[in-house]
Design a protein around this motif. Structure first.
Motif, short mmCIF file in Angstrom:
data_model
loop_
_atom_site.label_atom_id
_atom_site.label_comp_id
_atom_site.label_asym_id
_atom_site.label_seq_id
_atom_site.Cartn_x
_atom_site.Cartn_y
_atom_site.Cartn_z
N VAL B 35 28.59 46.39 33.31
CA VAL B 35 28.79 45.45 34.41
C VAL B 35 30.12 45.80 35.06
N GLU B 36 30.11 45.93 36.38
CA GLU B 36 31.34 46.28 37.10
C GLU B 36 32.13 45.02 37.44
N VAL B 37 33.44 45.08 37.22
CA VAL B 37 34.33 43.94 37.47
C VAL B 37 35.28 44.34 38.60
N ASN B 38 35.23 43.63 39.72
CA ASN B 38 36.04 44.01 40.88
C ASN B 38 37.44 43.37 40.79
N LEU B 39 38.41 44.20 40.41
CA LEU B 39 39.77 43.69 40.22
C LEU B 39 40.39 43.24 41.54
N MET B 40 40.13 43.99 42.61
CA MET B 40 40.77 43.65 43.88
C MET B 40 40.26 42.30 44.40
N GLU B 41 39.06 41.93 44.00
CA GLU B 41 38.53 40.60 44.37
C GLU B 41 38.85 39.53 43.32
N GLY B 42 39.55 39.93 42.26
CA GLY B 42 39.97 38.97 41.25
C GLY B 42 38.86 38.51 40.31
N ALA B 43 37.81 39.31 40.19
CA ALA B 43 36.67 38.90 39.34
C ALA B 43 37.09 38.73 37.87
N HIS B 44 38.16 39.44 37.46
CA HIS B 44 38.61 39.36 36.06
C HIS B 44 39.37 38.06 35.79
N LYS B 45 39.67 37.31 36.86
CA LYS B 45 40.41 36.06 36.68
C LYS B 45 39.52 34.84 36.88
N GLN B 46 38.22 35.07 37.06
CA GLN B 46 37.31 33.94 37.27
C GLN B 46 36.78 33.39 35.94
N ALA B 47 36.39 32.11 36.00
CA ALA B 47 36.10 31.37 34.77
C ALA B 47 35.03 32.04 33.90
N ASN B 122 53.68 50.50 45.72
CA ASN B 122 52.54 50.66 46.63
C ASN B 122 52.21 49.34 47.33
N PRO B 123 52.20 49.34 48.67
CA PRO B 123 51.95 48.09 49.40
C PRO B 123 50.63 47.42 49.01
N ARG B 124 49.61 48.22 48.67
CA ARG B 124 48.31 47.64 48.28
C ARG B 124 48.44 46.74 47.05
N MET B 125 49.44 46.98 46.20
CA MET B 125 49.57 46.23 44.96
C MET B 125 50.35 44.94 45.12
N ALA B 126 50.88 44.70 46.34
CA ALA B 126 51.73 43.51 46.53
C ALA B 126 50.96 42.22 46.27
N ALA B 127 49.64 42.26 46.50
CA ALA B 127 48.84 41.04 46.30
C ALA B 127 48.66 40.73 44.81
N LEU B 128 48.78 41.75 43.95
CA LEU B 128 48.50 41.56 42.53
C LEU B 128 49.76 41.48 41.67
N GLU B 129 50.92 41.77 42.24
CA GLU B 129 52.12 42.01 41.43
C GLU B 129 53.35 41.50 42.17
N THR B 130 54.27 40.84 41.47
CA THR B 130 55.58 40.57 42.05
C THR B 130 56.35 41.88 42.02
N GLN B 131 56.50 42.51 43.18
CA GLN B 131 57.03 43.88 43.17
C GLN B 131 58.56 43.92 43.08
N CYS B 132 59.06 44.82 42.23
CA CYS B 132 60.49 45.08 42.08
C CYS B 132 60.71 46.56 42.40
N PRO B 133 61.03 46.88 43.65
CA PRO B 133 61.14 48.29 44.03
C PRO B 133 62.17 49.06 43.20
#
Lengths: 209, 209
Positions: B35-47, B122-133
């Motif tokens: 089963v594929e889990v879409n991380l960018m859509e947050g499927a791994h954080k759903q109930a 990476n700017p794409r990761m800003a949604a998933l991570e508190t970035q510390c450059p």
């Protein structure tokens, strides 16, 4: 062919990784000659250590065939093969994988997180680490949720990953004790975690050196 | 008692941790429903995922007794017990510990370091991570020395930790391929590492999906 025997254990008292291997050794009742490596004086970065161990890490376990094992769980796995009882890595394949899962979860989600706070915010660590206070703060904000994961697992259980002490409990007590170095403690409401920690600290192997 | 069998493998194509377990599964020639889990859509954080797996991580392996194993090396250890050949975790205790040492060294010193650069710059990761450059930059500065450790180990060797492919090589190729995401590559002079990487990428199991 008989397995090579341990001839020397390189360690640093009080540092978290050597401490968890030391607790494992003491719970097994194994005697191995020890050499202390002073991290604050940089002894792990000097040529004689690097030539023998291959990397500036403690603990390390030197064997009679000249192999030097590094990485605490790898050292513990070798010692478990030499001294199977008491079993601390799991009896059958399912238990072994379940124990490894919890060992890794606690190490990578809790212990490493606390270590990042310590390394990036404690002035004493400035000599050993390029400090990023922002990164320390991000990790500080993650600790309670990681402790809560452990508290949930311990609801109605005496031990983290089996019906007895395993390496997961050892990594757990070392991680939780590490909170002291960043002036934190287990939040009051996490009663299962607090009770487990009290039981762990009552064991002679976990006495702080 | 027979060991529980895998019933479902939860994964995310292209993400490094699922990729290393996938290569392990493919090298073993095992078929498991996925089963594929879409991380960018947050499927791994759903109930529904959290209720089943217990944590927002991929990959995960659900077994016929309801146990769900998480953490790639723990999943691989279980699959090795069910399917011992080809052996990829070591035959005797010494080889097993040596393989585990290298697997951990590559994961914790190289793969995690590259991941920190990716997550924190990476700017794409800003949604998933508190970035510390700053933290990303510290890690960027460590990569070549970690690659050099692997290049030194591969001098005169075909494989990282044994006389054949092991989980250490799998973690290695996944870590090295991760360089691409941060626009880095193996430095030219590291000829042993480059040759090993070419051999690894010639295997069908390592084809990028």
């Amino acid at each position: 062919m008989p397995l090579p025997q341990p001839v020397c254990y390189y360690h640093t008292p009080r540092a978290p990784n050597p401490r968890r291997t030391q607790i494992f050794i003491d719970e097994k009742g194994i005697e191995i000659p020890r050499v202390e490596v002073n991290l604050m004086e940089g002894a792990h970065k000097q040529a004689d250590y690097l030539n023998k161990v291959g990397i500036s890490q403690v603990p390390a376990l030197e064997l009679s065939d000249g192999t030097v094992l590094v990485e605490s769980p790898a050292i513990c796995r070798y010692l478990e093969a030499l001294h199977p009882e008491p079993n601390m890595l799991g009896h059958d394949a399912l238990e072994q994988s379940y124990v490894e899962m919890w060992q890794r979860r606690i190490e990578l989600r809790l212990m490493v997180t606390i270590a990042q706070v310590f390394r990036h915010t404690n002035p004493r660590m400035a000599a050993l680490e390029t400090q990023c206070p922002d990164w320390g703060a991000v990790n500080a904000g993650r600790i309670d949720e990681r402790l809560a994961e452990l508290d949930r697992q311990l609801q109605g259980r005496d031990w983290i990953a089996a019906d007895r002490l395993t390496i997961a409990d050892i990594t757990g007590v070392v991680a939780v004790d590490f909170l002291h170095l960043i002036k934190r403690e287990i939040p009051e409401g996490m009663t299962a975690l607090i009770a487990w920690h009290d039981r762990m600290r009552a064991r002679p192997s976990t006495a702080l050196q």
